[in-house]
Design a protein around this motif. Structure first.
Motif, PDB file in Angstrom:
ATOM      1  N   GLY A 299       0.795  -0.627  -0.037  1.00 55.18           N
ATOM      2  CA  GLY A 299       0.011   0.064   0.239  1.00 55.18           C
ATOM      3  C   GLY A 299       1.335   1.354  -0.095  1.00 55.18           C
ATOM      4  O   GLY A 299       0.099   2.707   0.282  1.00 55.18           O
ATOM      5  N   LEU A 300       2.327   1.332  -0.008  1.00 52.49           N
ATOM      6  CA  LEU A 300       3.458   2.361  -0.075  1.00 52.49           C
ATOM      7  C   LEU A 300       2.680   2.924  -1.363  1.00 52.49           C
ATOM      8  O   LEU A 300       2.495   3.044  -2.643  1.00 52.49           O
ATOM      9  N   PHE A 301       2.826   4.327  -1.631  1.00 49.69           N
ATOM     10  CA  PHE A 301       2.499   5.340  -2.116  1.00 49.69           C
ATOM     11  C   PHE A 301       3.250   6.939  -1.589  1.00 49.69           C
ATOM     12  O   PHE A 301       2.865   7.075  -0.539  1.00 49.69           O
ATOM     13  N   PHE A 302       4.159   7.496  -2.112  1.00 49.13           N
ATOM     14  CA  PHE A 302       3.626   9.177  -2.019  1.00 49.13           C
ATOM     15  C   PHE A 302       3.530   9.878  -2.957  1.00 49.13           C
ATOM     16  O   PHE A 302       2.142   9.922  -3.925  1.00 49.13           O
TER      17      PHE A 302
ATOM     18  N   ALA B 147       2.106   7.374   2.827  1.00 49.33           N
ATOM     19  CA  ALA B 147       1.362   6.693   3.481  1.00 49.33           C
ATOM     20  C   ALA B 147       2.082   5.035   2.939  1.00 49.33           C
ATOM     21  O   ALA B 147       2.558   4.614   2.118  1.00 49.33           O
ATOM     22  N   ILE B 148       1.851   3.956   3.928  1.00 47.49           N
ATOM     23  CA  ILE B 148       2.049   2.356   4.210  1.00 47.49           C
ATOM     24  C   ILE B 148       1.497   1.522   4.951  1.00 47.49           C
ATOM     25  O   ILE B 148       1.250   2.066   6.282  1.00 47.49           O
TER      26      ILE B 148
ATOM     27  N   SER C 165      -4.511  -7.785  15.142  1.00 42.87           N
ATOM     28  CA  SER C 165      -5.132  -8.871  14.525  1.00 42.87           C
ATOM     29  C   SER C 165      -6.356  -8.054  13.429  1.00 42.87           C
ATOM     30  O   SER C 165      -7.115  -9.027  12.760  1.00 42.87           O
ATOM     31  N   LYS C 166      -6.037  -6.851  13.477  1.00 44.52           N
ATOM     32  CA  LYS C 166      -6.776  -5.951  12.252  1.00 44.52           C
ATOM     33  C   LYS C 166      -5.525  -5.283  11.486  1.00 44.52           C
ATOM     34  O   LYS C 166      -4.339  -5.739  11.570  1.00 44.52           O
ATOM     35  N   TYR C 167      -6.186  -4.476  10.536  1.00 46.31           N
ATOM     36  CA  TYR C 167      -4.652  -3.880   9.103  1.00 46.31           C
ATOM     37  C   TYR C 167      -4.183  -2.679  10.046  1.00 46.31           C
ATOM     38  O   TYR C 167      -5.164  -1.727   9.975  1.00 46.31           O
ATOM     39  N   ILE C 168      -3.103  -2.189   9.989  1.00 48.82           N
ATOM     40  CA  ILE C 168      -2.364  -1.016   9.852  1.00 48.82           C
ATOM     41  C   ILE C 168      -2.493  -0.131   9.024  1.00 48.82           C
ATOM     42  O   ILE C 168      -1.355  -0.988   8.208  1.00 48.82           O
ATOM     43  N   TYR C 169      -3.323   1.261   8.864  1.00 50.83           N
ATOM     44  CA  TYR C 169      -2.363   2.480   7.924  1.00 50.83           C
ATOM     45  C   TYR C 169      -1.291   3.367   7.847  1.00 50.83           C
ATOM     46  O   TYR C 169      -2.385   4.025   8.811  1.00 50.83           O
TER      47      TYR C 169
END
Length: 440
Positions: A299-302, A311-312, A320-324
């Motif tokens: 999920g990396l972007f500039f 963000a990544i 247990s969940k997904y971190i952005y």
């Protein structure tokens, strides 16, 4: 020999670890209620941890890797190949000339090759490079604002946590040289972002503190005064007074300025520490039940527009969940923090939604942000940078000691400046110097 250390971050603990192994009596003093310095975890709603400070390391970070092996710490890979066409796809749609971006960074790398870390100001153009901002240099090299913004966000924003107009060309060149190359700093395969520690980088620090022994670490005591006598140095905190044969100060330059010295610090040191300014960064984290971003590059972007510069995905095996996770730098960070918490969440989630064209971004289960400038014992994020025009004025006092007082921390690291690796190496250097003085 009794040695005092102010600061229980990576550098201070590294010094203590080596000195204790050599038979010295060491006392570490820190104002916070925990060790770690600029490494910090926060517990999520599910009880797992998220890292709010530094977190990545790579194959060239040999001292971090050596400690990981010695302390038997578990790691996991974040290695991935970067596909530029996907990484900058939204910017390319807006007309980004990525070839021009690469050419400009190649020019920078050629300048980096000319830098000598042992004598940074010896270069014939050191004064010139120190007196111009990185933004001014970019404007002289690139006509297009989009390419300038991308390089500025990457090299000044992501690396130094500031705007390109707030740092000198020399500071950027020094930082790249100190950390090997632009390629090593940006890569997730064979780069500095290649691995992480299960439980966070804090796990390494906590394990190191266990080896040092809690009896040698004093927390919740803020150092107020340092009184230097002919033979010893007295450290006064808000609670107690201590006397040491030698003192290591391993905190950020701006925190050193808050200590009252008697006699006063020599003018050269005072000018050196005042020449630094704190980084400006907001590290924010959204927690989601499911991934909606591309997993191809985590999920990396500039970005060059809006608030988010990078963000990544930041999920660990424990979550247990997904971190952005994302970063906001410089004036954008100040501007954002003038808004309410709910408004910040709305703006940032909308930018992520726009990036991935998925409304799931608007429905996180939790939002965590951390402003290091509000942390009274940190003054900034992972590094303080030298102000424009100050390297050439103050290089003579950088990494120097004041008789029996030594200055540690990642800002004083010649190699891997700004990273945990640099902090540890600087801590070891000071310990070796003290050990060798005794042996001599």
């Amino acid at each position: 020999m009794k040695i005092g250390i102010i600061g229980a971050g990576a550098s201070g603990l590294a010094s203590a670890y080596k000195l204790i192994q050599s038979g010295h009596q060491v006392t570490i003093i820190d104002g916070r209620n925990t060790v770690g310095g600029r490494l910090y975890n926060k517990e999520l709603d599910d009880g797992s941890q998220i890292e709010l400070g530094g977190q990545w390391f790579g194959s060239k970070n040999t001292e971090v890797i050596r400690l990981i092996k010695e302390l038997k710490i578990e790691t996991f890979s974040t290695s991935m190949k970067l596909d530029q066409s996907n990484l900058f796809k939204n910017e390319l749609k807006k007309g980004l000339n990525f070839e021009l971006t690469l050419q400009t960074m190649e020019k920078l790398e050629k300048l980096v090759e000319e830098i000598n870390l042992d004598n940074l100001i010896d270069h014939p153009k050191a004064q010139e490079w120190d007196n111009i901002s990185f933004q001014t240099w970019l404007e002289s090299e690139i006509d297009s604002s989009q390419e300038r913004k991308l390089i500025a966000n990457l090299l000044a924003g992501h690396f130094l946590n500031c705007q390109s107009s707030d740092t000198s060309l020399l500071q950027v060149l020094f930082y790249i040289k100190s950390n090997n190359s632009i390629k090593y700093l940006t890569e997730y395969e064979n780069g500095i972002n290649e691995q992480r520690i299960v439980g966070g980088m804090v796990s390494l620090i906590e394990r190191l503190a266990e080896k040092i022994g809690e009896q040698n670490i004093i927390l919740n005591e803020m150092v107020k005064n340092v009184i230097k006598n002919d033979e010893t140095t007295i450290v006064k905190t808000n609670k107690n007074e201590y006397e040491f044969d030698k003192l290591i100060i391993s905190i950020s330059p701006k925190m050193i300025e808050k200590i009252e010295f008697e006699p006063q610090l020599p003018t050269g040191f005072k000018k050196l520490f005042s020449a630094y300014s704190d980084s400006k960064v907001l590290k924010f984290n959204f927690v989601y039940n499911n991934r909606f971003w591309s997993t191809e590059m985590n999920g990396l972007f500039f970005k060059t527009e809006g608030y988010i510069a990078k963000a990544i995905e930041n999920t660990t095996p424990e979550n247990s969940k997904y971190i952005y996770t994302g970063f906001v730098f410089g004036e954008k960070k100040d501007e954002l923090l003038n808004l309410s918490l709910e408004k910040r969440k709305e703006i940032l989630s909308n930018e992520i939604c726009e990036q991935w064209q998925n409304k799931a971004a608007l429905s996180p289960t939790q939002y965590i942000e951390f402003d290091w400038n509000d942390e009274m014992f940190k003054d900034g994020y992972f590094i303080s940078k030298m102000n424009i025009g100050e390297w050439t004025k103050n290089f003579g006092y950088w990494r120097k000691k004041w008789e029996n007082i030594y200055f540690g921390g990642t800002e004083q690291a010649k190699e891997f400046n700004g990273y945990v690796e640099g902090a540890i190496r600087r801590g070891y250097e000071i310990a070796d110097e003290i050990i060798n003085e005794k042996n001599f």
